[in-house]
Design an enzyme around this catalytic site. Structure first.
Site, PDB file in Angstrom:
ATOM      1  N   CYS A  43       0.747  -1.256  -0.210  1.00  0.00           N
ATOM      2  CA  CYS A  43      -0.063   0.148  -0.071  1.00  0.00           C
ATOM      3  C   CYS A  43       0.810   1.446   0.073  1.00  0.00           C
ATOM      4  CB  CYS A  43      -0.832   0.024   1.158  1.00  0.00           C
ATOM      5  SG  CYS A  43      -1.918   1.496   1.374  1.00  0.00           S
ATOM      6  N   ASP A  44       0.460   2.225  -1.026  1.00  0.00           N
ATOM      7  CA  ASP A  44       1.374   3.268  -1.034  1.00  0.00           C
ATOM      8  C   ASP A  44       0.681   4.636  -0.389  1.00  0.00           C
ATOM      9  OD1 ASP A  44      -0.332   3.751  -3.012  1.00  0.00           O
ATOM     10  OD2 ASP A  44       0.899   4.187  -4.566  1.00  0.00           O
ATOM     11  N   THR A  45      -0.177   4.389   0.452  1.00  0.00           N
ATOM     12  CA  THR A  45      -0.853   5.560   0.815  1.00  0.00           C
ATOM     13  C   THR A  45      -0.810   5.494   2.376  1.00  0.00           C
ATOM     14  OG1 THR A  45      -2.582   5.204  -0.961  1.00  0.00           O
ATOM     15  CG2 THR A  45      -3.290   6.668   1.000  1.00  0.00           C
ATOM     16  N   HIS A 208      -0.158  10.502 -12.606  1.00  0.00           N
ATOM     17  CA  HIS A 208       0.253  11.565 -11.698  1.00  0.00           C
ATOM     18  C   HIS A 208       1.577  11.358 -11.184  1.00  0.00           C
ATOM     19  CE1 HIS A 208      -1.387   8.190  -9.438  1.00  0.00           C
ATOM     20  NE2 HIS A 208      -0.812   8.716  -8.298  1.00  0.00           N
TER      21      HIS A 208
HETATM   22  S1  SF4 Z   1      -5.844   1.752   1.347  1.00  0.00           S
HETATM   23 FE1  SF4 Z   1      -3.829   0.643   1.444  1.00  0.00          FE
HETATM   24  S2  SF4 Z   1      -4.476  -0.987   3.156  1.00  0.00           S
HETATM   25 FE2  SF4 Z   1      -6.201  -0.076   2.517  1.00  0.00          FE
HETATM   26  S3  SF4 Z   1      -7.263  -1.434   1.138  1.00  0.00           S
HETATM   27 FE3  SF4 Z   1      -6.018   0.363   0.036  1.00  0.00          FE
HETATM   28  S4  SF4 Z   1      -4.151  -0.632  -0.516  1.00  0.00           S
HETATM   29 FE4  SF4 Z   1      -5.170  -1.869   1.134  1.00  0.00          FE
END
Ligand code: SF4
Length: 214
Positions: A43-45, A208
Site C-alpha cells: 500500500c502506497d498511501t 500523476h
Molecule cells: S488503502 Fe491501502 S491498506 Fe487499505 S485497502 Fe487500499 S491498498 Fe489496502
C-alpha cells in the site's frame, strides 16, 4: 451529536488513474481502512492518522477552500474523488447530497470489501485486495498486479480472470504495483499480462506519478 468525518487530507490535482485520468479533481482522502497494511504490504498511501476531524459544514468548508485555491472555485462538474483508506466507511448521504448540490461529480475509490451504495456516487472504482469481495459491479474494476515478486491476489493472468469473473464493470484495468521495496514498478509483467488477457483489459498508468503531481 453531529457526525464527524476523520479526514487525512484534501487536495486539488488531476485524477491520475483509470478511465478518468487527466480530469481536474478535488481529492478527499478519509482516514481509516478496514483491511490495512497486513493485507496490502505494498500500500502506497498513508491513511492511518486523521489530520482533521470535521462535521459536515467543516468538511464542506475545507473542500471549498481547496477548490478555490486549486481551481478558482467550485467549478460545476468538478470531480470529487472520495478515497482513503476505505472511503465507504464514512462517506454518507448528507455529504453526498451537499457535494452534489455544489456541482461536484462524485467518484469513489473503494476496496470493494463491503457493499457500496452506488446512489451516493456518480462513478465507482473498485480495487479489490482479497480474492473474495462484496462489490461486484461499478464503473471500473482496477486490479493492482502484484505478480510474482510480492504477496498478493494477482500473481498471474488466471488469478486476474478468477477475480473478475461474475463482475459487471464498465472498464477493466490492470495497474503496476509501484513500490520499489517489493520490486516495483513491475510494468513489464503487467503489460505482458494485459496482452495475455486481451479485451476488455487495459493498462492503467499512474499518470500523476509521471507528471509529478499528488
Ligand atoms: S488503502 Fe491501502 S491498506 Fe487499505 S485497502 Fe487500499 S491498498 Fe489496502
Amino acid at each position: 451529536m453531529a457526525r464527524k468525518y476523520a479526514i487525512k487530507e484534501v487536495f486539488a490535482t488531476l485524477q491520475g488513474e483509470g478511465a478518468q485520468a487527466g480530469s481536474p479533481a478535488v481529492f478527499l482522502r478519509f482516514a481509516g481502512c478496514n483491511l490495512g497494511y497486513d493485507v496490502c504490504p505494498w500500500c502506497d498511501t498513508d491513511w492511518v492518522k486523521a489530520e482533521y476531524t470535521l462535521d459536515l459544514e467543516g468538511t464542506l468548508a475545507l473542500v471549498r477552500q481547496v477548490a478555490e485555491e486549486g481551481f478558482g472555485g467550485e467549478v460545476p462538474g468538478l470531480l470529487l474523488v472520495a478515497t482513503g483508506g476505505e472511503p465507504s466507511l464514512q462517506f454518507d448521504r448528507p455529504l453526498s447530497d451537499a457535494l452534489r448540490a455544489r456541482g461536484y461529480r462524485i467518484s469513489m475509490e473503494s476496496n470493494g470489501s463491503r457493499p457500496v451504495d452506488r446512489s451516493l456516487v456518480d462513478w465507482l472504482t473498485v480495487s479489490p485486495k482479497q480474492p473474495e469481495f462484496a462489490q461486484k459491479d461499478g464503473d471500473e474494476l482496477k486490479l493492482l498486479f502484484t505478480g510474482t515478486s510480492t504477496a498478493g491476489i494477482t500473481p498471474n493472468a488466471d488469478a486476474v480472470r478468477r477475480i473478475a469473473s461474475e463482475t459487471r464493470f464498465g472498464h477493466y484495468f490492470l495497474q503496476a504495483v509501484d513500490v520499489p521495496a517489493v520490486g516495483g514498478p513491475n510494468y513489464g509483467e503487467v503489460i505482458h499480462t494485459v496482452m495475455q488477457l486481451g479485451p476488455p483489459w487495459r493498462l492503467s498508468v499512474q499518470t500523476h506519478k509521471v507528471a509529478g503531481i499528488p
